[in-house]
Design a protein around this motif. Structure first.
Motif, PDB file in Angstrom:
ATOM      1  N   MET A   1      25.910 -41.735  29.810  1.00 41.81           N
ATOM      2  CA  MET A   1      26.887 -41.390  30.502  1.00 41.81           C
ATOM      3  C   MET A   1      27.881 -40.528  29.772  1.00 41.81           C
ATOM      4  N   LEU A   2      28.391 -39.536  30.549  1.00 43.38           N
ATOM      5  CA  LEU A   2      29.386 -38.828  29.718  1.00 43.38           C
ATOM      6  C   LEU A   2      30.810 -39.218  30.499  1.00 43.38           C
ATOM      7  N   LEU A   3      31.906 -38.124  30.358  1.00 45.49           N
ATOM      8  CA  LEU A   3      33.099 -38.414  30.535  1.00 45.49           C
ATOM      9  C   LEU A   3      33.513 -38.789  32.091  1.00 45.49           C
ATOM     10  N   PHE A   4      32.931 -37.896  32.894  1.00 51.59           N
ATOM     11  CA  PHE A   4      33.182 -38.135  34.317  1.00 51.59           C
ATOM     12  C   PHE A   4      32.503 -39.310  34.963  1.00 51.59           C
ATOM     13  N   ALA A   5      31.659 -39.729  34.652  1.00 49.49           N
ATOM     14  CA  ALA A   5      31.021 -41.084  34.960  1.00 49.49           C
ATOM     15  C   ALA A   5      31.832 -42.335  34.814  1.00 49.49           C
ATOM     16  N   HIS A   6      32.186 -42.204  33.297  1.00 50.67           N
ATOM     17  CA  HIS A   6      32.935 -43.437  32.778  1.00 50.67           C
ATOM     18  C   HIS A   6      34.218 -43.469  33.374  1.00 50.67           C
ATOM     19  N   VAL A   7      35.056 -42.254  33.412  1.00 52.23           N
ATOM     20  CA  VAL A   7      36.448 -42.421  34.243  1.00 52.23           C
ATOM     21  C   VAL A   7      36.199 -42.493  35.675  1.00 52.23           C
ATOM     22  N   GLY A   8      35.590 -41.657  36.355  1.00 53.85           N
ATOM     23  CA  GLY A   8      35.658 -41.656  37.446  1.00 53.85           C
ATOM     24  C   GLY A   8      35.112 -42.767  38.259  1.00 53.85           C
ATOM     25  N   LEU A   9      33.846 -43.545  37.873  1.00 53.73           N
ATOM     26  CA  LEU A   9      33.380 -44.725  38.469  1.00 53.73           C
ATOM     27  C   LEU A   9      34.256 -45.993  38.053  1.00 53.73           C
ATOM     28  N   ALA A  10      34.944 -45.998  36.916  1.00 53.62           N
ATOM     29  CA  ALA A  10      36.017 -46.955  36.595  1.00 53.62           C
ATOM     30  C   ALA A  10      37.023 -46.957  37.519  1.00 53.62           C
ATOM     31  N   LEU A  11      37.497 -45.698  37.794  1.00 51.82           N
ATOM     32  CA  LEU A  11      38.672 -45.547  38.797  1.00 51.82           C
ATOM     33  C   LEU A  11      38.311 -46.066  40.076  1.00 51.82           C
ATOM     34  N   ALA A  12      37.104 -45.703  40.535  1.00 56.01           N
ATOM     35  CA  ALA A  12      36.474 -46.281  41.815  1.00 56.01           C
ATOM     36  C   ALA A  12      36.441 -47.804  41.887  1.00 56.01           C
ATOM     37  N   THR A  13      36.359 -48.560  40.869  1.00 60.10           N
ATOM     38  CA  THR A  13      36.177 -49.743  40.740  1.00 60.10           C
ATOM     39  C   THR A  13      37.784 -50.663  40.962  1.00 60.10           C
ATOM     40  N   ALA A  14      38.744 -49.500  40.945  1.00 63.94           N
ATOM     41  CA  ALA A  14      40.210 -50.205  40.905  1.00 63.94           C
ATOM     42  C   ALA A  14      40.402 -50.483  42.492  1.00 63.94           C
ATOM     43  N   ARG A  15      39.428 -49.954  43.375  1.00 62.01           N
ATOM     44  CA  ARG A  15      39.500 -50.340  44.707  1.00 62.01           C
ATOM     45  C   ARG A  15      39.486 -51.816  45.097  1.00 62.01           C
ATOM     46  N   LEU A  16      38.763 -52.488  44.097  1.00 62.41           N
ATOM     47  CA  LEU A  16      38.461 -53.999  44.372  1.00 62.41           C
ATOM     48  C   LEU A  16      39.714 -54.551  44.126  1.00 62.41           C
ATOM     49  N   TYR A  17      40.704 -54.052  43.348  1.00 65.13           N
ATOM     50  CA  TYR A  17      42.033 -54.787  42.861  1.00 65.13           C
ATOM     51  C   TYR A  17      42.840 -53.673  42.825  1.00 65.13           C
ATOM     52  N   ASN A  18      43.740 -53.532  43.749  1.00 66.47           N
ATOM     53  CA  ASN A  18      44.665 -52.445  43.736  1.00 66.47           C
ATOM     54  C   ASN A  18      45.805 -52.605  42.934  1.00 66.47           C
ATOM     55  N   ARG A  19      45.886 -53.594  42.043  1.00 65.35           N
ATOM     56  CA  ARG A  19      47.196 -53.682  41.208  1.00 65.35           C
ATOM     57  C   ARG A  19      46.742 -52.985  39.712  1.00 65.35           C
ATOM     58  N   LEU A  20      45.803 -52.726  39.623  1.00 67.97           N
ATOM     59  CA  LEU A  20      45.461 -51.891  38.175  1.00 67.97           C
ATOM     60  C   LEU A  20      46.066 -50.891  37.810  1.00 67.97           C
ATOM     61  N   ASP A  21      46.533 -50.754  36.925  1.00 70.71           N
ATOM     62  CA  ASP A  21      46.988 -49.405  36.173  1.00 70.71           C
ATOM     63  C   ASP A  21      46.163 -48.413  36.015  1.00 70.71           C
TER      64      ASP A  21
END
Length: 172
Positions: free
Chosen positions: A1-21
């Motif tokens: 994985m490169l940059l966009f997969a790591h950042v974008g998919l991690a940000l997408a997981t924030a929908r599981l718990y919306n209090r994440l920074d």
């Protein structure tokens, strides 16, 4: 994985718990590479040794313990980002690295100069298993930026705003 997969998919997981920074989550999602790529070059002489200390379960557990102890959502978000990174890197397929130091030292990697290493990384985009997550991550980042555009512009304006004369804290 490169940059966009790591950042974008991690940000997408924030929908599981919306209090994440989101800022700390994004930073955590690339933190193992920020630490290990330069470390691999400095300690082992090759950027190809880019999966060492910060790609281990020990690193993740230390971060998790600190965030639990301090009860800090920023550190918890950073830890979550590192977890997502390790999952996206399929670190379970490299148990010697993931479980370091339990199974011994880090396995040696063939020497590659930096340019060859970057060429190999980019050639991975020809593989659907790398290209598709990169496109999904980039797509999510673009959607998130669009949805948060008002907040982003407000923050940019706040940062660019000059303090008014007479409001400084200097002495008269």
């Amino acid at each position: 994985m490169l940059l966009f997969a790591h950042v974008g998919l991690a940000l997408a997981t924030a929908r599981l718990y919306n209090r994440l920074d989101l800022l700390f989550l994004a930073l955590g999602s690339i933190l193992p590479d920020i630490i290990d790529k330069p470390l691999g070059l400095l300690l082992f002489g090759s950027p190809n040794m880019g999966r060492t200390f910060a790609h281990t379960l020990l690193f993740l557990l230390i971060l998790g313990a600190i965030s639990l102890r301090l009860r800090d959502i920023r550190l918890a978000s950073l830890t979550w980002g590192v977890l997502v990174h390790l999952i996206l890197d399929s670190m379970w397929s490299s148990p010697v690295i993931l479980l370091w130091p339990l199974l011994g030292g880090f396995p040696p990697a063939p020497y590659l100069d930096t340019l060859t290493y970057l060429q190999i990384l980019l050639s991975g985009l020809e593989e659907p298993g790398i290209l598709i997550p990169e496109l999904l991550g980039l797509g999510y980042i673009l959607i998130l930026v669009y949805l948060k555009r008002g907040l982003i512009w407000a923050e940019i304006k706040r940062l660019l705003r000059r303090p008014e004369k007479g409001t400084g804290t200097g002495s008269a």
